[in-house]
Design a protein around this motif. Structure first.
Motif, PDB file in Angstrom:
ATOM      1  N   ALA B 357      39.092  58.745  46.325  1.00 17.07           N
ATOM      2  CA  ALA B 357      40.164  57.915  45.764  1.00 17.07           C
ATOM      3  C   ALA B 357      39.979  56.442  46.122  1.00 17.07           C
ATOM      4  O   ALA B 357      40.368  55.561  45.363  1.00 17.07           O
ATOM      5  N   TRP B 358      39.361  56.179  47.254  1.00 15.75           N
ATOM      6  CA  TRP B 358      39.244  54.795  47.719  1.00 15.75           C
ATOM      7  C   TRP B 358      38.178  54.023  46.955  1.00 15.75           C
ATOM      8  O   TRP B 358      38.021  52.829  47.129  1.00 15.75           O
ATOM      9  N   LEU B 359      37.414  54.732  46.118  1.00 11.95           N
ATOM     10  CA  LEU B 359      36.407  54.047  45.305  1.00 11.95           C
ATOM     11  C   LEU B 359      36.861  53.885  43.857  1.00 11.95           C
ATOM     12  O   LEU B 359      36.224  53.181  43.092  1.00 11.95           O
ATOM     13  N   HIS B 360      37.947  54.565  43.492  1.00  7.64           N
ATOM     14  CA  HIS B 360      38.419  54.488  42.109  1.00  7.64           C
ATOM     15  C   HIS B 360      38.805  53.055  41.749  1.00  7.64           C
ATOM     16  O   HIS B 360      39.330  52.339  42.589  1.00  7.64           O
ATOM     17  N   PRO B 361      38.585  52.670  40.503  1.00  6.93           N
ATOM     18  CA  PRO B 361      38.988  51.310  40.137  1.00  6.93           C
ATOM     19  C   PRO B 361      40.504  51.118  40.225  1.00  6.93           C
ATOM     20  O   PRO B 361      40.964  50.030  40.550  1.00  6.93           O
ATOM     21  N   GLY B 362      41.266  52.180  39.951  1.00  7.85           N
ATOM     22  CA  GLY B 362      42.717  52.096  40.139  1.00  7.85           C
ATOM     23  C   GLY B 362      43.427  51.176  39.176  1.00  7.85           C
ATOM     24  O   GLY B 362      44.214  50.333  39.581  1.00  7.85           O
ATOM     25  N   LYS B 365      47.138  51.791  39.427  1.00  4.27           N
ATOM     26  CA  LYS B 365      47.687  51.878  40.774  1.00  4.27           C
ATOM     27  C   LYS B 365      48.235  50.539  41.219  1.00  4.27           C
ATOM     28  O   LYS B 365      47.490  49.604  41.442  1.00  4.27           O
ATOM     29  N   ASN B 366      49.524  50.487  41.368  1.00  2.00           N
ATOM     30  CA  ASN B 366      50.157  49.242  41.786  1.00  2.00           C
ATOM     31  C   ASN B 366      49.935  49.054  43.288  1.00  2.00           C
ATOM     32  O   ASN B 366      49.934  49.995  44.045  1.00  2.00           O
ATOM     33  N   ALA B 371      43.381  44.742  45.758  1.00  2.00           N
ATOM     34  CA  ALA B 371      42.146  45.472  45.957  1.00  2.00           C
ATOM     35  C   ALA B 371      41.970  46.570  44.904  1.00  2.00           C
ATOM     36  O   ALA B 371      41.129  47.430  45.043  1.00  2.00           O
ATOM     37  N   PHE B 372      42.785  46.528  43.893  1.00  2.00           N
ATOM     38  CA  PHE B 372      42.659  47.490  42.791  1.00  2.00           C
ATOM     39  C   PHE B 372      42.482  46.707  41.504  1.00  2.00           C
ATOM     40  O   PHE B 372      42.938  45.577  41.396  1.00  2.00           O
ATOM     41  N   PHE B 373      41.875  47.348  40.531  1.00  2.00           N
ATOM     42  CA  PHE B 373      41.705  46.657  39.262  1.00  2.00           C
ATOM     43  C   PHE B 373      43.032  46.462  38.537  1.00  2.00           C
ATOM     44  O   PHE B 373      43.117  45.702  37.584  1.00  2.00           O
TER      45      PHE B 373
END
Lengths: 360, 495
Positions: B357-362, B365-366, B371-373
């Motif tokens: 999950a920590w590599l997902h672009p997200g 994801k708020n 650090a998320f796309f």
């Protein structure tokens, strides 16, 4: 993927029940938690939680430093990558050993230490020395205090200072001249052209300044990660925009270096280098962006961050100008790490008043 | 859209809520709560016939507000209902009595109202008491009866909290249709507390005729920023009374401020002008997992029924009483609706585990960080679930909790000192300023129980009798801390 997950959970419960394998359960669990984020609901309010977590937080730093790491391969050949790998492997073993002893989970802070440490080393550091340095950094810099979150000093810098003081010849007398043009370092394993000093060293000895353009783009001898000011700055801007680091520390650190050296170069032109040279040369940018901002070992309150940065700048320029060492970033950050809790405490006293005296 | 800062609006799916009335019931269970934790003794016995709006429980000797039968019928049982801590949501050992009524008629009351403009303030307050409306507020609404710890003359400000800024939470009032009634309700309040200033606080100016309201000298309209913590009464109180007074501690009415929910003016209108006591509560249901609605239902109806047949107690959803940032888990949907309930939010539980999950672009994801796309796609709808999204780790001192805190406290420092039992250190950090907005826990990357700990630290604050910490030196020269609580058991009230 479901099958893999089930397999891992089976292994984990198997090791937990087996008296001989019990102690490796934490390691298995850590691997599992790195691969699979468990879909656990928040137990207490708030039930809506931010998606950020420590793994991503630490990984963002690795991502930010990646361009500088790639550039180090470009400048110094694949040996630079070998140093990073050695650092991760040796440090990882130290980390896991401590996890086994303490029976706690592995924390993700090592992801960052493991890559930042080799980037602070000269490119010709022997690989075994990299391993010794990171092990000392992890153990004496972090684990003896209780692991990530409890350390007083920046673990990467503890390892770096250990090497500098134990092996002074290997870590500060010989520097490699970086390759540029074409594929440069990407085509070979290591670089052989040796010089005796970094731009800061040259200035300390002869008062000659390296061209600013070379300092900015990276055509100068120095430690692995600090070669190119441009890429270090890019990583810093990325981290500030992503909110992984707070802008106050680098801004106050670099700002105070600028002001102090502008004043210093006016008063003592032979000892204090001019401000722009100070900013771009040596490990200042790398230190200000990746090391001084380490959240654990730097102050947490905003006001204290300003004070911390100003002190760092004053100390760095002072060491560079008035001590026997040409570079002072590492020492000033480690010294100020000690004061970080004090600065926070002062801010709290200022904001909330002193602690109530015990009632008699 | 914000580049920096917390943008919880990205969770919003604000569908217009569907308004419905649910009142076809066979039995109801009226909880005998008299406000702020008091239980009432029943005035009826099993077998008695009761009318809608009749007082069925009342304690005159203790500070409380009577409970009314919300529908006509026969009392069939006096039951004991589970009760929960108002702040922490923990299940309490004490039970609240409830009167179970077999409903004979779903008709409301046939009361008649009064001409409020000619009525004396004292009589208006009496009507509010008899309508069961005075249990609102932190310490009850002061009347000539024993309904509050304070007297009506102590009320200097009345604040109607119409701020609904936590994600998904809806207004209970339709400010279009019910505006005139609401406005009259505010005027009734102004007459009932003649020496006070009425404040009506809203999160956004949705109606032009709000200006009409502010033309009145006695009624002041405040529009606050759209930030999740603004829905907290204590936060609004800070803005009206000033921070210094709030930091002194005590009840809000100690400083002359009475905070009432948004439903109050409407209920006051009905009680005074129409003669209908407060027997029908309003409840909003919202969240990404449900169809949004505002329901009006008799008090005592099971929550499950009130919400409608299509809402079931699903295992894959988490039902929260209150907002998703500060509410409590609601485990039992069979509990009766009570006066204080206003919003329920249903969040889906996270489905299984996510690979790396920590590599997902997200993109969906708020996050407080960028650090998320998702930071690059502010208009994209954000996924909301009740997941923790990570494991608990030691604090790394990132300082985000203190950055987002609207009242400038240092939650990480309170957590550290509280966990080490450093009572005087905790007290210095002023946990009593906390408004329970939950943002510190929301942003924490280490998933630490910050807001919960600050809440507990707040409850352990020394009261008027100064439970200061005492130090004693033992043989080895170490300092050991002795607190009055240690001798009696932590958390107990000293007498």
């Amino acid at each position: 993927m479901n099958r893999l997950e089930r397999l891992m959970s089976d292994i984990s419960s198997y090791t937990e029940d087996n008296p001989y394998l019990q102690h490796i359960t934490e390691v298995i669990d850590t691997v599992r938690s790195i691969v699979f984020e468990p879909g656990v609901s928040a137990d207490k309010s708030p039930f809506l939680r931010d998606y950020i977590e420590i793994k991503r937080y630490m990984f963002a730093v690795v991502l930010a430093v990646a361009p500088a790491a790639l550039a180090s391969i470009y400048f110094y050949g694949w040996r630079a990558l070998a140093m990073i790998v050695v650092s991760y492997v040796a440090g990882g073993i130290a980390e896991v050993t401590f996890t086994l002893i303490r029976k706690e989970e592995i924390t993700e802070g090592f992801l960052v230490t493991g890559i930042l440490f080799p980037l602070t080393l000269p490119p010709n550091t022997p690989l075994w020395m990299v391993a010794v340095g990171i092990i000392v950094g992890v153990i004496l810099g972090k684990e003896v205090f209780g692991g990530t979150g409890y350390n007083i000093f920046n673990p990467a810098l503890v390892g770096r200072v250990f090497l500098t003081t134990t092996f002074p010849v290997a870590t500060s007398s010989e520097w490699l001249i970086p390759m540029t043009g074409g594929w440069a370092g990407f085509k070979q394993f290591s670089v052989d052209t040796v010089t005796s000093a970094t731009p800061l060293g040259v200035f300390a000895n002869s008062g000659t300044l390296a061209p600013l353009r070379d300092l900015f783009f990276g055509n100068i001898p120095g430690c692995l990660g600090e070669s190119s000011a441009l890429l270090v700055l890019a990583g810093g801007i990325f981290m500030i925009l992503a909110r992984i680091i707070d802008w106050r520390v680098p801004v106050s650190y670099l700002g105070s270096v600028f002001l102090y050296s502008a004043l210093g170069t006016y008063l003592w032109p032979n000892q204090v280098a001019p401000p722009v040279f100070q900013l771009l040369a040596g490990g200042l940018l790398f230190g200000a962006i990746y090391m001084a901002t380490d959240p654990v070992s730097s102050p947490t309150t905003k006001e204290a961050k300003w004070v911390y940065g100003v002190f760092l700048g004053v100390m760095t320029v002072s060491i560079r100008a008035f001590s026997g060492y040409p570079e002072g970033v590492t020492y000033s950050i480690l010294l100020m790490n000690m004061f970080a809790p004090l600065f926070d405490e002062m801010v709290m006293t200022f904001r909330y008043g002193p602690i109530q005296k015990p009632y008699k | 859209m914000k580049i920096f800062g917390l943008d919880l609006q990205q969770y919003e799916t604000k569908k217009e809520p569907d308004f419905r009335v649910r009142d076809k019931l066979e039995t109801i269970t009226v909880p005998l709560k008299g406000g702020f934790g008091t239980s009432l003794s029943p005035r009826v016995e099993v077998g008695d016939e009761v009318e809608a709006g009749e007082i069925i429980a009342r304690n005159d000797d203790s500070t409380s507000t009577p409970a009314l039968a919300s529908l006509a019928g026969e009392v069939i049982e006096i039951v004991k209902l589970d009760s929960y801590h108002e702040e922490t949501g923990d299940k309490l050992e004490a039970k609240v009595p409830g009167i179970k009524i077999n409903v004979s008629s779903n008709q409301g009351t046939n009361g008649s109202g009064v001409d409020w403009e000619k009525e004396k303030p004292k009589n208006l307050r009496e009507l509010l008491y008899l309508a069961g409306l005075t249990s609102f507020g932190q310490t009850g609404v002061p009347t000539e009866f024993n309904s509050s710890l304070f007297s009506p003359t102590e009320v200097e400000h009345v604040l109607i909290n119409g701020v609904k800024t936590e994600p998904f939470v809806h207004h209970l009032i339709d400010y279009g249709e019910e505006f005139t009634l609401f406005k009259t309700g505010l005027e009734i309040l102004a007459r009932a507390f003649p020496k006070s200033q009425i404040h009506f606080v809203l999160d956004r100016n949705t109606r032009e005729n709000l200006e009409e309201l502010s033309s009145s000298q006695r009624i002041k309209i405040h529009i606050v920023e759209y930030e999740s913590y603004m829905s907290k009464s204590k936060m609004l109180a800070r803005n009206i009374l000033g921070e210094e007074k709030l930091d002194e501690g005590g009840y809000l009415l100690d400083h002359g401020l009475l905070v009432l929910p948004e439903i109050f003016p409407l209920a006051a209108y009905r009680a005074v002008v129409e003669g209908t006591p407060f027997i029908r509560g309003r409840l909003s249901l919202s969240g990404p997992a449900t169809e949004d609605r505002v329901v009006e239902t008799p008090i005592g109806a099971p929550i499950k029924y009130a919400l409608g047949e299509d809402i079931m107690d699903k295992a894959e959803e988490l039902t929260i009483m209150g907002g998703p940032l500060s509410g409590n888990k609601l485990e039992n949907l069979d509990l009766p609706v009570n006066k204080n309930m206003d919003s329920l939010v249903q969040l889906p539980k996270p489905q299984g585990s996510q690979v790396l999950a920590w590599l997902h672009p997200g993109l969906g994801k708020n996050s407080y960080t960028n650090a998320f796309f998702s930071a690059l796609a502010p208009n994209r709808k954000k996924v909301a679930d009740s997941g923790l999204h990570g494991e608990e780790r030691p604090c790394v001192y990132c300082g985000w909790c203190s950055d987002v805190c609207p009242v400038d406290i240092l939650p990480f420092q309170i957590l550290k000192t509280y966990d080490h039992g450093m009572v005087d250190e905790v007290n210095r950090l002023q946990p009593q300023r906390c408004v329970d907005c939950g943002l510190c826990s929301y942003v924490c990357p280490s998933k630490l129980p910050l807001s919960e700990t600050v809440k507990r630290a707040k409850q352990d604050q020394p009261g008027e009798n100064h439970n200061y910490v005492e130090y004693e030196e033992d043989e080895e020269g170490l300092m050991s801390v002795i607190t009055p609580e240690d001798e009696k058991g932590r958390g107990e009230e000293s007498e």
